[in-house]
Design a protein around this motif. Sequence first.
Motif, mmCIF file in Angstrom:
data_model
loop_
_atom_site.group_PDB
_atom_site.id
_atom_site.type_symbol
_atom_site.label_atom_id
_atom_site.label_comp_id
_atom_site.label_asym_id
_atom_site.label_seq_id
_atom_site.Cartn_x
_atom_site.Cartn_y
_atom_site.Cartn_z
ATOM 1 N N ASN A 2 -1.296 4.816 8.448
ATOM 2 C CA ASN A 2 -0.255 3.829 8.174
ATOM 3 C C ASN A 2 0.204 3.922 6.714
ATOM 4 O OD1 ASN A 2 -1.895 2.187 6.456
ATOM 5 N ND2 ASN A 2 -2.777 1.170 8.225
ATOM 6 N N GLU A 3 1.201 3.119 6.385
ATOM 7 C CA GLU A 3 1.801 3.189 5.047
ATOM 8 C C GLU A 3 0.788 2.887 3.943
ATOM 9 O OE1 GLU A 3 5.435 1.203 2.471
ATOM 10 O OE2 GLU A 3 5.334 0.828 4.607
ATOM 11 N N ASN A 6 -1.374 5.865 3.320
ATOM 12 C CA ASN A 6 -0.626 6.881 2.579
ATOM 13 C C ASN A 6 -0.563 6.541 1.098
ATOM 14 O OD1 ASN A 6 -0.077 8.480 4.814
ATOM 15 N ND2 ASN A 6 1.860 7.462 5.246
ATOM 16 N N ILE A 7 -0.335 5.276 0.781
ATOM 17 C CA ILE A 7 -0.273 4.837 -0.615
ATOM 18 C C ILE A 7 -1.631 5.035 -1.286
ATOM 19 C CG2 ILE A 7 -0.018 2.815 -2.119
ATOM 20 C CD1 ILE A 7 2.135 1.821 -0.127
ATOM 21 N N ILE A 8 -2.692 4.679 -0.590
ATOM 22 C CA ILE A 8 -4.039 4.821 -1.145
ATOM 23 C C ILE A 8 -4.375 6.296 -1.351
ATOM 24 C CG2 ILE A 8 -6.502 4.499 -0.646
ATOM 25 C CD1 ILE A 8 -5.631 1.818 0.706
ATOM 26 N N SER A 9 -4.052 7.128 -0.375
ATOM 27 C CA SER A 9 -4.310 8.569 -0.501
ATOM 28 C C SER A 9 -3.522 9.170 -1.655
ATOM 29 C CB SER A 9 -3.949 9.293 0.801
ATOM 30 O OG SER A 9 -4.824 8.922 1.819
ATOM 31 N N GLN A 10 -2.275 8.751 -1.802
ATOM 32 C CA GLN A 10 -1.440 9.253 -2.889
ATOM 33 C C GLN A 10 -2.023 8.842 -4.235
ATOM 34 O OE1 GLN A 10 2.634 7.895 -2.814
ATOM 35 N NE2 GLN A 10 3.128 8.871 -4.751
ATOM 36 N N LYS A 11 -2.422 7.590 -4.350
ATOM 37 C CA LYS A 11 -2.990 7.092 -5.605
ATOM 38 C C LYS A 11 -4.311 7.801 -5.918
ATOM 39 C CE LYS A 11 -3.068 4.336 -9.141
ATOM 40 N NZ LYS A 11 -2.169 4.576 -10.260
ATOM 41 N N ALA A 12 -5.144 8.008 -4.893
ATOM 42 C CA ALA A 12 -6.416 8.708 -5.096
ATOM 43 C C ALA A 12 -6.168 10.133 -5.586
ATOM 44 C CB ALA A 12 -7.230 8.721 -3.805
ATOM 45 N N ALA A 87 2.727 0.807 -6.840
ATOM 46 C CA ALA A 87 2.431 -0.607 -6.603
ATOM 47 C C ALA A 87 1.299 -0.734 -5.592
ATOM 48 C CB ALA A 87 3.675 -1.320 -6.092
ATOM 49 N N ALA A 88 0.393 -1.627 -5.879
ATOM 50 C CA ALA A 88 -0.699 -1.880 -4.947
ATOM 51 C C ALA A 88 -0.161 -2.626 -3.736
ATOM 52 C CB ALA A 88 -1.786 -2.705 -5.635
ATOM 53 N N PRO A 89 -0.681 -2.298 -2.564
ATOM 54 C CA PRO A 89 -0.205 -2.997 -1.371
ATOM 55 C C PRO A 89 -0.661 -4.451 -1.391
ATOM 56 C CG PRO A 89 -2.049 -1.570 -0.830
ATOM 57 C CD PRO A 89 -1.694 -1.309 -2.273
ATOM 58 N N ASP A 90 0.143 -5.330 -0.786
ATOM 59 C CA ASP A 90 -0.263 -6.720 -0.657
ATOM 60 C C ASP A 90 -1.414 -6.793 0.331
ATOM 61 O OD1 ASP A 90 1.647 -7.727 -2.400
ATOM 62 O OD2 ASP A 90 3.157 -7.915 -0.821
#
Length: 102
Positions: A2-3, A6-12, A87-90
Motif C-alpha cells: 500500500n501507499e 511505499n513511503i516507508i520503503s522509500q524513506k528507509a 512527509a510521515a503518514p498520518d
Amino acid sequence: MNENDNIISQKASELAGAFGSLIRDRRQALAMTQDQLALATGVGRRFLIDLEAGKISCQIGRSLIVAEALGLRPSDILKAPPTHTVAAPDLPDLPEEEGSDG
C-alpha cells in the motif's frame, strides 16, 4: 504494497543511502581502504560494500560498530543532511484500553 508501505520503503532506502554515504566519506577522509576497515571492525568487506551502497538490510549493530570505528557517534549520524524530506503518514488514533491509567 500500500501507499504507506511505499513511503516507508522509500524513506528507509533514502536513510540507508545517506548513512552509507556518510560511512564511505568518513572512511575515505581517513584514507582507509574497505579491507583495513573490515580488519579494524571485525566485519566482512562484503558487509562494508553493502553498507556503503545503502543496502537497507544491513544489521544496525554491525553498522554502528563501523560508524564508531570511524569516530562517528549516533548524534553525528542523525545530523547528516537528509536527501529530501518525505512527509510521515498520518497514523490512526489507537483506542484507549479500559482500566488503563495511561
